[in-house]
Design a protein around this motif. Structure first.
Motif, mmCIF file in Angstrom:
data_model
loop_
_atom_site.group_PDB
_atom_site.id
_atom_site.type_symbol
_atom_site.label_atom_id
_atom_site.label_comp_id
_atom_site.label_asym_id
_atom_site.label_seq_id
_atom_site.Cartn_x
_atom_site.Cartn_y
_atom_site.Cartn_z
ATOM 1 N N THR A 1 0.663 -1.166 0.246
ATOM 2 C CA THR A 1 -0.086 0.048 0.101
ATOM 3 C C THR A 1 0.725 1.176 0.067
ATOM 4 O O THR A 1 0.520 2.084 -0.807
ATOM 5 N N ALA B 1 0.856 3.720 -2.969
ATOM 6 C CA ALA B 1 0.188 5.304 -2.734
ATOM 7 C C ALA B 1 1.230 6.172 -3.419
ATOM 8 O O ALA B 1 0.996 7.219 -4.068
ATOM 9 N N ALA C 1 1.184 6.291 -7.054
ATOM 10 C CA ALA C 1 0.191 7.094 -7.642
ATOM 11 C C ALA C 1 0.195 8.604 -7.289
ATOM 12 O O ALA C 1 -0.044 9.291 -8.284
ATOM 13 N N LEU C 2 0.526 8.947 -6.178
ATOM 14 C CA LEU C 2 0.826 10.384 -6.069
ATOM 15 C C LEU C 2 1.796 10.861 -6.846
ATOM 16 O O LEU C 2 1.694 11.951 -7.284
ATOM 17 N N PRO D 1 -2.346 5.437 -12.466
ATOM 18 C CA PRO D 1 -2.403 6.023 -10.989
ATOM 19 C C PRO D 1 -3.737 5.863 -10.247
ATOM 20 O O PRO D 1 -3.868 5.609 -9.077
ATOM 21 N N GLU E 1 -3.515 2.112 -9.347
ATOM 22 C CA GLU E 1 -2.820 2.068 -8.193
ATOM 23 C C GLU E 1 -3.631 2.657 -6.779
ATOM 24 O O GLU E 1 -3.574 2.001 -5.623
ATOM 25 N N ALA E 2 -4.216 3.746 -6.827
ATOM 26 C CA ALA E 2 -4.927 4.394 -5.811
ATOM 27 C C ALA E 2 -5.954 3.407 -5.384
ATOM 28 O O ALA E 2 -6.068 3.372 -4.084
ATOM 29 N N VAL F 1 -4.603 0.707 -3.113
ATOM 30 C CA VAL F 1 -4.205 1.021 -1.945
ATOM 31 C C VAL F 1 -5.552 0.891 -1.003
ATOM 32 O O VAL F 1 -5.321 0.388 0.272
#
Length: 175
Positions: A2, A6, A9-10, A42, A45-46, A49
């Motif tokens: 995670t 995170a 993605a950020l 992204p 991915e988020a 998470v």
């Protein structure tokens, strides 16, 4: 997983143009699909998470994470095989060129997601919720410490690759 997703993605959200350019330079996605793929990665991915913490989705989140990382690994291996000199911008803007260290990093991530999937299944399978009293506090602490250490190493791949290549960080973008 995670923490890594995170940050990934950020980083991509903070530098979407860098990630899109990186995907374009890798020549792994048709140009017509470049925009949607660069936007979707992204977001996926988020979502993963969050999904890994939803008991009904945990096993599936680990399984999808494994698949996503496998696709990323295949893309990086293809870039290396075709000798394309580009950065991956995996965690945002970076000038570090794709190299074997990125494959090693992804192998660690694949192992971590496989272990997470196995642990989720061992805890009772998809949708099961562990009983609060069944968790060993010492085991949870060791697992969290291990996750933080692995995440820190994974997120430092570009810097470590530069150090071991003797560039002293010169291959990284400072912005």
């Amino acid at each position: 997983m995670t923490v890594v997703f995170a940050v990934s993605a950020l980083g991509k959200a903070r530098a979407p143009g860098e990630f899109r350019a990186s995907v374009r330079e890798m020549r792994i996605v048709p140009l017509r699909a470049l925009g949607p793929v660069a936007a979707a990665v992204p977001v996926l991915e988020a979502l993963l998470v969050v999904a890994v913490w939803v008991p009904a989705l945990t096993s599936w989140a680990f399984l999808l994470s494994f698949g996503l990382i496998a696709v990323f690994t295949a893309a990086l291996a293809s870039v290396l095989h075709r000798r394309i000199d580009t950065s991956c911008s995996c965690f945002g803007a970076s000038r570090t060129r794709v190299g074997p260290a990125h494959l090693v990093r992804n192998a660690v991530l694949l192992a971590a997601t496989a272990a997470g999937f196995a642990a989720a299944l061992a805890a009772g399978g998809p949708g099961s919720v562990p009983v609060a009293g069944s968790l060993d506090p010492a085991g949870v602490s060791v697992a969290l410490l291990g996750a933080v250490c692995v995440s820190a190493l994974v997120l430092s791949t570009d810097l470590l690759a530069d150090v071991f290549a003797g560039t002293g960080g010169a291959g990284r973008r400072t912005s």
